[in-house]
Design an enzyme around this catalytic site. Sequence first.
Site, PDB file in Angstrom:
ATOM      1  CB  CYS A   4      10.230  -5.760  -1.042  1.00 47.06           C
ATOM      2  SG  CYS A   4       9.422  -4.836  -2.385  1.00 47.06           S
ATOM      3  CB  CYS A   7      13.340  -4.889  -3.099  1.00 52.52           C
ATOM      4  SG  CYS A   7      12.908  -3.222  -2.562  1.00 52.52           S
ATOM      5  CG  ASP A  30       1.741  -7.581 -14.519  1.00 56.14           C
ATOM      6  OD1 ASP A  30       1.545  -6.641 -13.716  1.00 56.14           O
ATOM      7  OD2 ASP A  30       1.356  -8.752 -14.322  1.00 56.14           O
ATOM      8  N   GLY A  92      -6.567  -1.894  -4.424  1.00 56.01           N
ATOM      9  CA  GLY A  92      -6.196  -3.172  -5.029  1.00 56.01           C
ATOM     10  C   GLY A  92      -4.699  -3.379  -5.152  1.00 56.01           C
ATOM     11  CG  HIS A  97       8.768  -1.543  -4.558  1.00 54.49           C
ATOM     12  ND1 HIS A  97      10.043  -1.894  -4.135  1.00 54.49           N
ATOM     13  CD2 HIS A  97       8.926  -0.564  -5.478  1.00 54.49           C
ATOM     14  CE1 HIS A  97      10.930  -1.138  -4.776  1.00 54.49           C
ATOM     15  NE2 HIS A  97      10.271  -0.330  -5.605  1.00 54.49           N
ATOM     16  CG  HIS A  99       3.587  -1.421  -8.846  1.00 58.11           C
ATOM     17  ND1 HIS A  99       3.515  -1.696  -7.491  1.00 58.11           N
ATOM     18  CD2 HIS A  99       2.463  -1.929  -9.392  1.00 58.11           C
ATOM     19  CE1 HIS A  99       2.406  -2.356  -7.251  1.00 58.11           C
ATOM     20  NE2 HIS A  99       1.734  -2.510  -8.381  1.00 58.11           N
ATOM     21  CG  HIS A 101      -0.410  -1.735 -13.263  1.00 55.70           C
ATOM     22  ND1 HIS A 101      -0.364  -3.110 -13.314  1.00 55.70           N
ATOM     23  CD2 HIS A 101      -0.514  -1.418 -11.952  1.00 55.70           C
ATOM     24  CE1 HIS A 101      -0.460  -3.601 -12.088  1.00 55.70           C
ATOM     25  NE2 HIS A 101      -0.558  -2.590 -11.234  1.00 55.70           N
TER      26      HIS A 101
HETATM   27  P1  5GP Z   1      -0.782  -4.363  -7.979  1.00 59.81           P
HETATM   28  O1  5GP Z   1      -1.936  -5.332  -7.849  1.00 59.81           O
HETATM   29  O2  5GP Z   1       0.013  -4.290  -6.695  1.00 59.81           O
HETATM   30  O3  5GP Z   1      -1.149  -3.020  -8.501  1.00 59.81           O
HETATM   31  O4  5GP Z   1       0.141  -4.965  -9.105  1.00 59.81           O
HETATM   32  C1  5GP Z   1       1.055  -5.995  -8.895  1.00 59.81           C
HETATM   33  C2  5GP Z   1       1.357  -6.597 -10.230  1.00 59.81           C
HETATM   34  O5  5GP Z   1       2.522  -7.378 -10.117  1.00 59.81           O
HETATM   35  C3  5GP Z   1       0.253  -7.542 -10.742  1.00 59.81           C
HETATM   36  O6  5GP Z   1      -0.250  -7.049 -11.991  1.00 59.81           O
HETATM   37  C4  5GP Z   1       0.974  -8.879 -10.902  1.00 59.81           C
HETATM   38  O7  5GP Z   1       0.563  -9.598 -12.056  1.00 59.81           O
HETATM   39  C5  5GP Z   1       2.431  -8.480 -10.961  1.00 59.81           C
HETATM   40  N1  5GP Z   1       3.337  -9.492 -10.443  1.00 59.81           N
HETATM   41  C6  5GP Z   1       3.173 -10.224  -9.301  1.00 59.81           C
HETATM   42  N2  5GP Z   1       4.227 -11.045  -9.117  1.00 59.81           N
HETATM   43  C7  5GP Z   1       5.070 -10.814 -10.181  1.00 59.81           C
HETATM   44  C8  5GP Z   1       6.346 -11.367 -10.544  1.00 59.81           C
HETATM   45  O8  5GP Z   1       6.935 -12.219  -9.871  1.00 59.81           O
HETATM   46  N3  5GP Z   1       6.920 -10.894 -11.683  1.00 59.81           N
HETATM   47  C9  5GP Z   1       6.312  -9.946 -12.464  1.00 59.81           C
HETATM   48  N4  5GP Z   1       6.957  -9.570 -13.579  1.00 59.81           N
HETATM   49  N5  5GP Z   1       5.112  -9.395 -12.137  1.00 59.81           N
HETATM   50  C10 5GP Z   1       4.507  -9.831 -11.013  1.00 59.81           C
HETATM   51 ZN    ZN Z   2      10.631  -2.964  -2.485  1.00 64.41          ZN
END
Ligand code: 5GP
Ligand code: ZN
Length: 113
Positions: A4, A7, A30, A92, A97, A99, A101
């Site tokens: 993950c 994680c 991010d 989306g 995991h 989270h 924003h």
């Molecule tokens: P989701 O699309 O699941 O709501 O958001 C995932 C977020 O994780 C995206 O905005 C993406 O830019 C961010 N993200 C993906 N990989 C990494 C990473 O390795 N490090 C950081 N800091 N953010 C990441």
């Molecule tokens: Zn996790």
Amino acid sequence: MENCLFCKIINGEIPSSIVYKDDEVIAFKDINPQAPVHILVVPREHIQSALDKKATDGKMLSSVFSAIAKIAKDNKLDNGFRIINNCGTDGGQTVPHLHFHLLGGRPLGDKVV
Ligand code: 5GP
Ligand code: ZN
């Protein structure tokens, strides 16, 4: 949780720019920011999504929102900000995991709801 991404960030196996941490919550920038301030606020426990039963256990969500208030203050987001949780495929969510924003630092005019 093995394999993950978040994680691994929480465990320090993958570097990140951490802006806040406590016993339950960690927050880091991010990697692909969509606003001048774009921070991911993440429970340390591996919880897959907002639909995971563990999401409503204990005081985790209370800790998340306390963290959000502190981070917003530290980043001088006195004019407002947006909190987003993407849940599941149609929502989306790309990292499974839970989270949140935290976006701010510019007017966020592109409202969906
Ligand atoms: P989701 O699309 O699941 O709501 O958001 C995932 C977020 O994780 C995206 O905005 C993406 O830019 C961010 N993200 C993906 N990989 C990494 C990473 O390795 N490090 C950081 N800091 N953010 C990441
Ligand atoms: Zn996790």
